[in-house]
Motif scaffolding. Sequence first.
Motif, PDB file in Angstrom:
ATOM      1  N   GLU A   4      39.180   6.300 105.824  1.00 35.68           N
ATOM      2  CA  GLU A   4      38.484   5.876 107.005  1.00 35.68           C
ATOM      3  C   GLU A   4      37.345   6.128 107.845  1.00 35.68           C
ATOM      4  O   GLU A   4      36.521   5.599 108.103  1.00 35.68           O
ATOM      5  CB  GLU A   4      39.812   5.494 108.230  1.00 35.68           C
ATOM      6  CG  GLU A   4      40.988   4.724 107.860  1.00 35.68           C
ATOM      7  CD  GLU A   4      40.751   3.703 107.213  1.00 35.68           C
ATOM      8  OE1 GLU A   4      39.994   2.701 107.911  1.00 35.68           O
ATOM      9  OE2 GLU A   4      41.347   3.079 106.179  1.00 35.68           O
ATOM     10  N   VAL A   5      37.363   7.569 107.666  1.00 32.62           N
ATOM     11  CA  VAL A   5      36.047   8.098 108.187  1.00 32.62           C
ATOM     12  C   VAL A   5      35.096   8.637 107.211  1.00 32.62           C
ATOM     13  O   VAL A   5      33.710   8.281 107.224  1.00 32.62           O
ATOM     14  CB  VAL A   5      36.328   9.473 109.046  1.00 32.62           C
ATOM     15  CG1 VAL A   5      34.930   9.906 109.728  1.00 32.62           C
ATOM     16  CG2 VAL A   5      37.480   9.190 110.257  1.00 32.62           C
ATOM     17  N   PHE A   6      35.304   8.786 106.170  1.00 29.97           N
ATOM     18  CA  PHE A   6      34.290   9.661 104.970  1.00 29.97           C
ATOM     19  C   PHE A   6      34.284   8.663 103.987  1.00 29.97           C
ATOM     20  O   PHE A   6      33.504   9.064 102.774  1.00 29.97           O
ATOM     21  CB  PHE A   6      34.849  11.173 104.720  1.00 29.97           C
ATOM     22  CG  PHE A   6      34.882  11.968 105.975  1.00 29.97           C
ATOM     23  CD1 PHE A   6      33.368  12.322 106.287  1.00 29.97           C
ATOM     24  CD2 PHE A   6      35.823  12.263 106.677  1.00 29.97           C
ATOM     25  CE1 PHE A   6      33.202  13.149 107.306  1.00 29.97           C
ATOM     26  CE2 PHE A   6      35.619  13.152 107.731  1.00 29.97           C
ATOM     27  CZ  PHE A   6      34.445  13.455 108.158  1.00 29.97           C
ATOM     28  N   ASP A   7      35.161   7.545 103.746  1.00 32.18           N
ATOM     29  CA  ASP A   7      34.914   6.624 102.558  1.00 32.18           C
ATOM     30  C   ASP A   7      35.267   7.201 101.345  1.00 32.18           C
ATOM     31  O   ASP A   7      34.440   6.876 100.419  1.00 32.18           O
ATOM     32  CB  ASP A   7      33.721   5.776 102.836  1.00 32.18           C
ATOM     33  CG  ASP A   7      33.893   4.620 101.915  1.00 32.18           C
ATOM     34  OD1 ASP A   7      34.876   3.949 101.934  1.00 32.18           O
ATOM     35  OD2 ASP A   7      32.805   4.208 101.540  1.00 32.18           O
ATOM     36  N   LEU A   8      36.178   8.293 101.200  1.00 31.20           N
ATOM     37  CA  LEU A   8      36.567   8.623  99.926  1.00 31.20           C
ATOM     38  C   LEU A   8      37.308   7.657  99.026  1.00 31.20           C
ATOM     39  O   LEU A   8      38.361   7.003  99.663  1.00 31.20           O
ATOM     40  CB  LEU A   8      37.219  10.065  99.973  1.00 31.20           C
ATOM     41  CG  LEU A   8      36.564  11.127  99.026  1.00 31.20           C
ATOM     42  CD1 LEU A   8      35.301  11.422  99.455  1.00 31.20           C
ATOM     43  CD2 LEU A   8      37.494  12.317  99.186  1.00 31.20           C
ATOM     44  N   GLY A   9      36.962   7.590  97.776  1.00 31.92           N
ATOM     45  CA  GLY A   9      37.828   6.844  96.788  1.00 31.92           C
ATOM     46  C   GLY A   9      39.424   7.272  96.813  1.00 31.92           C
ATOM     47  O   GLY A   9      39.593   8.376  96.954  1.00 31.92           O
ATOM     48  N   TYR A  10      40.410   6.303  96.687  1.00 29.95           N
ATOM     49  CA  TYR A  10      41.780   6.616  96.497  1.00 29.95           C
ATOM     50  C   TYR A  10      41.966   7.590  95.315  1.00 29.95           C
ATOM     51  O   TYR A  10      42.873   8.702  95.573  1.00 29.95           O
ATOM     52  CB  TYR A  10      42.593   5.238  96.205  1.00 29.95           C
ATOM     53  CG  TYR A  10      42.783   4.576  97.441  1.00 29.95           C
ATOM     54  CD1 TYR A  10      43.249   4.833  98.704  1.00 29.95           C
ATOM     55  CD2 TYR A  10      42.036   3.165  97.398  1.00 29.95           C
ATOM     56  CE1 TYR A  10      43.229   4.012  99.904  1.00 29.95           C
ATOM     57  CE2 TYR A  10      41.898   2.464  98.594  1.00 29.95           C
ATOM     58  CZ  TYR A  10      42.699   2.976  99.498  1.00 29.95           C
ATOM     59  OH  TYR A  10      42.487   1.999 100.802  1.00 29.95           O
ATOM     60  N   ASP A  11      41.215   7.705  94.246  1.00 31.55           N
ATOM     61  CA  ASP A  11      41.613   8.513  93.238  1.00 31.55           C
ATOM     62  C   ASP A  11      41.052   9.948  93.706  1.00 31.55           C
ATOM     63  O   ASP A  11      41.905  11.136  93.615  1.00 31.55           O
ATOM     64  CB  ASP A  11      40.783   8.234  91.984  1.00 31.55           C
ATOM     65  CG  ASP A  11      41.352   7.168  91.183  1.00 31.55           C
ATOM     66  OD1 ASP A  11      42.354   6.388  91.736  1.00 31.55           O
ATOM     67  OD2 ASP A  11      40.684   6.280  90.439  1.00 31.55           O
ATOM     68  N   ASP A  12      40.020  10.123  94.545  1.00 31.64           N
ATOM     69  CA  ASP A  12      39.743  11.704  94.828  1.00 31.64           C
ATOM     70  C   ASP A  12      40.676  12.133  96.074  1.00 31.64           C
ATOM     71  O   ASP A  12      41.103  13.217  96.101  1.00 31.64           O
ATOM     72  CB  ASP A  12      38.278  11.324  95.432  1.00 31.64           C
ATOM     73  CG  ASP A  12      37.190  11.250  94.368  1.00 31.64           C
ATOM     74  OD1 ASP A  12      37.269  12.075  93.193  1.00 31.64           O
ATOM     75  OD2 ASP A  12      36.174  10.443  94.457  1.00 31.64           O
ATOM     76  N   ILE A  13      41.001  10.933  97.039  1.00 31.24           N
ATOM     77  CA  ILE A  13      42.005  11.486  97.942  1.00 31.24           C
ATOM     78  C   ILE A  13      43.366  12.024  97.298  1.00 31.24           C
ATOM     79  O   ILE A  13      43.874  12.891  97.651  1.00 31.24           O
ATOM     80  CB  ILE A  13      42.233  10.360  98.849  1.00 31.24           C
ATOM     81  CG1 ILE A  13      40.834   9.950  99.766  1.00 31.24           C
ATOM     82  CG2 ILE A  13      43.271  10.721  99.932  1.00 31.24           C
ATOM     83  CD1 ILE A  13      40.961   8.784 100.568  1.00 31.24           C
ATOM     84  N   ALA A  14      43.871  11.376  96.020  1.00 34.03           N
ATOM     85  CA  ALA A  14      44.917  11.642  95.525  1.00 34.03           C
ATOM     86  C   ALA A  14      44.856  12.996  94.955  1.00 34.03           C
ATOM     87  O   ALA A  14      45.828  13.657  95.074  1.00 34.03           O
ATOM     88  CB  ALA A  14      45.177  10.474  94.442  1.00 34.03           C
ATOM     89  N   GLN A  15      43.821  13.259  94.466  1.00 33.17           N
ATOM     90  CA  GLN A  15      43.491  14.861  93.900  1.00 33.17           C
ATOM     91  C   GLN A  15      43.647  15.757  95.337  1.00 33.17           C
ATOM     92  O   GLN A  15      44.060  16.857  94.844  1.00 33.17           O
ATOM     93  CB  GLN A  15      42.371  14.998  93.094  1.00 33.17           C
ATOM     94  CG  GLN A  15      42.140  14.262  91.989  1.00 33.17           C
ATOM     95  CD  GLN A  15      41.232  14.139  91.108  1.00 33.17           C
ATOM     96  OE1 GLN A  15      40.649  15.608  90.876  1.00 33.17           O
ATOM     97  NE2 GLN A  15      40.283  13.443  90.738  1.00 33.17           N
ATOM     98  N   ALA A  16      42.873  15.363  95.928  1.00 27.17           N
ATOM     99  CA  ALA A  16      43.158  16.549  97.399  1.00 27.17           C
ATOM    100  C   ALA A  16      44.392  16.441  98.007  1.00 27.17           C
ATOM    101  O   ALA A  16      44.685  17.608  98.379  1.00 27.17           O
ATOM    102  CB  ALA A  16      42.055  15.756  98.394  1.00 27.17           C
TER     103      ALA A  16
END
Length: 325
Positions: free
Chosen positions: A162-174
């Motif tokens: 919501e704040v940094f607009d990272l993609g779901y794939d990148d968030i999944a790895q994080a």
Amino acid sequence: MSEREHTGDVTAAGDVTDVTDVGNAGHATDARDADRTATEWFVAHRNLLFTVAYELLGSAADAEDVLQEAWLRWAAVDLATVREPRAYLVRTATHQALTRLRTLRRRKESHVGPWLPEPLLTAPDVADVADDVELADSVSMAMLLVLETLAPTERAVFVLREVFDLGYDDIAQAVDKSPAAVRQIAHRARVHVAARRPRQVVPAAETRSALDAFRRAVETGDLRSLLDLIAPDVVLLTDGGGAVPAALAPVVGAAAVARVLARLGAAVALHPAQVNGHPALTVRRDGTVDTVLAVRLDGGLVTGLYAVRNPAKLSRLDRETPVGR
């Protein structure tokens, strides 16, 4: 030779020191070139990484530690294998912040009285904060306390999406989840936050005007004016950390909060400041900040007051902290 001696240390200001030659002259030049390239990427995104870590932890000191850990890992990476340095760095910082968040949550359980985020002095003329309403809202005291009500993974997913607009794939790895799970977590976190966040974004000029009226009422002990400015269900939270006097429980209700504020105004002068991207007030004693008072406004009335008195959380108030995305 240690990893830190080989790669150098990225300081709080983004400088790199103690880069040491290794091997023969040719290898030393190559190592320095690689290090400068890694450093340039890291420094370019340093404010972003700090902001991500701070929004996850609510602690600038812990966010700085996360940056050091992220730098050590980044400096050891073969940049030729990294497709998107920004996303890679954010994932690395998030992973380190989540590890630290679980430790920090245990520390908060033994905190004396209410726990409040560490306040940051931010510059009102910095475009990243002054003009980016969404960023300013995300680092506000009120929003950070809303984020505290999320589970660690929910908090990370919400902030990154919501704040940094990272993609779901990148968030999944994080966060070590599948993209499908991340989408579900993101939806659940959005609903949770929407039910608890401030009901409207108040323009900075309107906030400053309301805060000026509030400051005058406090300093003059004008109870009638205070009661006109604060909501009937206003809540005052004070964080002394057990080190200085502070209320050990929330002060609730206009009459109770107004009485506390009237007593405060008789003893101190309040100074305007820009804290966590929003106008706020500070109390100074002997030239140093003794208390930071952040304000939440809803519907034109003060609904939340956050007084940070804990000395351990006021060490950064002598300088501005850049945040960004």
